[in-house]
Write a protein that holds these residues in place. Structure first.
Motif, PDB file in Angstrom:
ATOM      1  N   UNK A  52      10.535 -13.247  12.047  1.00  0.00           N
ATOM      2  CA  UNK A  52       9.619 -13.868  13.002  1.00  0.00           C
ATOM      3  C   UNK A  52      10.345 -14.235  14.300  1.00  0.00           C
ATOM      4  N   UNK A  53      11.638 -14.502  14.215  1.00  0.00           N
ATOM      5  CA  UNK A  53      12.411 -14.832  15.416  1.00  0.00           C
ATOM      6  C   UNK A  53      12.506 -13.645  16.361  1.00  0.00           C
ATOM      7  N   UNK A  54      12.487 -12.437  15.803  1.00  0.00           N
ATOM      8  CA  UNK A  54      12.645 -11.223  16.614  1.00  0.00           C
ATOM      9  C   UNK A  54      11.377 -10.395  16.709  1.00  0.00           C
ATOM     10  N   UNK A  55      10.287 -10.882  16.126  1.00  0.00           N
ATOM     11  CA  UNK A  55       9.022 -10.120  16.129  1.00  0.00           C
ATOM     12  C   UNK A  55       9.215  -8.705  15.590  1.00  0.00           C
ATOM     13  N   UNK A  56       9.918  -8.601  14.490  1.00  0.00           N
ATOM     14  CA  UNK A  56      10.157  -7.283  13.914  1.00  0.00           C
ATOM     15  C   UNK A  56       9.723  -7.241  12.441  1.00  0.00           C
ATOM     16  N   UNK A  57       9.385  -6.036  12.022  1.00  0.00           N
ATOM     17  CA  UNK A  57       9.036  -5.768  10.631  1.00  0.00           C
ATOM     18  C   UNK A  57       9.856  -4.555  10.194  1.00  0.00           C
ATOM     19  N   UNK A  58      10.342  -4.595   8.973  1.00  0.00           N
ATOM     20  CA  UNK A  58      11.168  -3.501   8.474  1.00  0.00           C
ATOM     21  C   UNK A  58      10.594  -2.966   7.168  1.00  0.00           C
ATOM     22  N   UNK A  59      10.921  -1.713   6.872  1.00  0.00           N
ATOM     23  CA  UNK A  59      10.517  -1.117   5.605  1.00  0.00           C
ATOM     24  C   UNK A  59      11.723  -0.352   5.059  1.00  0.00           C
TER      25      UNK A  59
ATOM     26  N   UNK B 227       4.713   7.113   9.866  1.00  0.00           N
ATOM     27  CA  UNK B 227       4.641   5.706   9.477  1.00  0.00           C
ATOM     28  C   UNK B 227       4.410   4.830  10.702  1.00  0.00           C
ATOM     29  N   UNK B 228       3.497   3.893  10.558  1.00  0.00           N
ATOM     30  CA  UNK B 228       3.107   2.976  11.626  1.00  0.00           C
ATOM     31  C   UNK B 228       3.168   1.537  11.113  1.00  0.00           C
ATOM     32  N   UNK B 229       3.377   0.601  12.024  1.00  0.00           N
ATOM     33  CA  UNK B 229       3.192  -0.799  11.658  1.00  0.00           C
ATOM     34  C   UNK B 229       2.012  -1.351  12.449  1.00  0.00           C
ATOM     35  N   UNK B 230       1.406  -2.389  11.911  1.00  0.00           N
ATOM     36  CA  UNK B 230       0.279  -3.030  12.556  1.00  0.00           C
ATOM     37  C   UNK B 230      -0.068  -4.290  11.786  1.00  0.00           C
ATOM     38  N   UNK B 231      -0.988  -5.048  12.325  1.00  0.00           N
ATOM     39  CA  UNK B 231      -1.491  -6.189  11.590  1.00  0.00           C
ATOM     40  C   UNK B 231      -2.305  -5.717  10.390  1.00  0.00           C
ATOM     41  N   UNK B 232      -2.541  -6.619   9.464  1.00  0.00           N
ATOM     42  CA  UNK B 232      -3.363  -6.304   8.308  1.00  0.00           C
ATOM     43  C   UNK B 232      -4.534  -7.289   8.273  1.00  0.00           C
ATOM     44  N   UNK B 233      -5.763  -6.825   8.539  1.00  0.00           N
ATOM     45  CA  UNK B 233      -6.093  -5.473   8.995  1.00  0.00           C
ATOM     46  C   UNK B 233      -5.712  -5.254  10.446  1.00  0.00           C
TER      47      UNK B 233
ATOM     48  N   UNK C 101       9.155  -3.055  16.282  1.00  0.00           N
ATOM     49  CA  UNK C 101       9.176  -4.167  17.222  1.00  0.00           C
ATOM     50  C   UNK C 101       7.755  -4.365  17.734  1.00  0.00           C
ATOM     51  N   UNK C 102       7.263  -5.584  17.612  1.00  0.00           N
ATOM     52  CA  UNK C 102       5.875  -5.874  17.971  1.00  0.00           C
ATOM     53  C   UNK C 102       5.829  -6.895  19.098  1.00  0.00           C
ATOM     54  N   UNK C 103       5.085  -6.566  20.148  1.00  0.00           N
ATOM     55  CA  UNK C 103       4.896  -7.530  21.233  1.00  0.00           C
ATOM     56  C   UNK C 103       3.622  -8.299  20.923  1.00  0.00           C
ATOM     57  N   UNK C 104       3.762  -9.333  20.139  1.00  0.00           N
ATOM     58  CA  UNK C 104       2.623 -10.101  19.634  1.00  0.00           C
ATOM     59  C   UNK C 104       2.916 -11.584  19.812  1.00  0.00           C
ATOM     60  N   UNK C 105       1.993 -12.288  20.439  1.00  0.00           N
ATOM     61  CA  UNK C 105       2.125 -13.736  20.524  1.00  0.00           C
ATOM     62  C   UNK C 105       1.816 -14.345  19.161  1.00  0.00           C
ATOM     63  N   UNK C 106       2.520 -15.415  18.821  1.00  0.00           N
ATOM     64  CA  UNK C 106       2.316 -16.084  17.535  1.00  0.00           C
ATOM     65  C   UNK C 106       2.446 -15.101  16.384  1.00  0.00           C
ATOM     66  N   UNK C 107       3.442 -14.243  16.477  1.00  0.00           N
ATOM     67  CA  UNK C 107       3.678 -13.183  15.482  1.00  0.00           C
ATOM     68  C   UNK C 107       3.710 -13.749  14.066  1.00  0.00           C
ATOM     69  N   UNK C 108       4.301 -14.922  13.910  1.00  0.00           N
ATOM     70  CA  UNK C 108       4.501 -15.459  12.575  1.00  0.00           C
ATOM     71  C   UNK C 108       3.195 -15.830  11.876  1.00  0.00           C
ATOM     72  N   UNK C 109       2.099 -15.853  12.604  1.00  0.00           N
ATOM     73  CA  UNK C 109       0.822 -16.244  12.011  1.00  0.00           C
ATOM     74  C   UNK C 109       0.112 -15.090  11.306  1.00  0.00           C
ATOM     75  N   UNK C 110       0.572 -13.863  11.577  1.00  0.00           N
ATOM     76  CA  UNK C 110      -0.175 -12.697  11.135  1.00  0.00           C
ATOM     77  C   UNK C 110       0.456 -11.984   9.940  1.00  0.00           C
ATOM     78  N   UNK C 111      -0.422 -11.480   9.083  1.00  0.00           N
ATOM     79  CA  UNK C 111       0.028 -10.538   8.065  1.00  0.00           C
ATOM     80  C   UNK C 111       0.334  -9.221   8.759  1.00  0.00           C
TER      81      UNK C 111
END
Length: 117
Positions: free
Chosen positions: A73-80, A93-99, A23-33
């Motif tokens: 993008x609706x939930x600001x989440x990434x899964x693996x 294991x960590x999640x983050x933007x790329x880079x 779960x990422x607290x990121x504004x405009x999450x959908x814009x980022x890799x």
């Protein structure tokens, strides 16, 4: 401040599966890799899976065909989704933007994955 909360790790036998969530607290999450990274003991942190804003994905050779990254993008989440796990997949294991610098460079606490019989 950007924050990441990873979950879903655990102990699994070789050949098993796990699904990680972030779960990422990121504004405009959908814009980022976004990516999943891992760090094994004594090794550098490496990116293993990336999902771009377009939905395209990229995988490290070591996990290609076994891991699948997805995002909501609706939930600001990434899964693996990790299948056919191997002992060498053992890591935090960590999640983050790329880079990571595109989102400020801070890291969450990660989630431990241990593959062992």
């Amino acid at each position: 401040q950007v924050q990441f909360v990873e979950s879903g790790g655990g102990l699994v036998e070789p050949g098993g599966s796990l699904k990680l969530s972030c779960a990422a607290s990121v504004l405009a999450f959908d814009r980022y890799a976004m990516g999943w990274y891992r760090q094994a003991p004594g090794k550098e942190r490496e990116v293993v899976a990336t999902i771009f804003s377009t939905g395209n994905t990229h995988y490290a050779d070591s996990v290609k065909g076994r891991f699948t990254i997805s995002r909501s993008n609706a939930r600001n989440t990434v899964h693996l989704q990790m299948n056919r796990l191997k002992p060498e997949d053992t890591a935090i294991y960590y999640c983050n933007g790329v880079p990571p610098t595109i989102l400020g460079g801070s890291w969450g606490q990660g989630t431990q994955v241990t593959v062992s019989s």
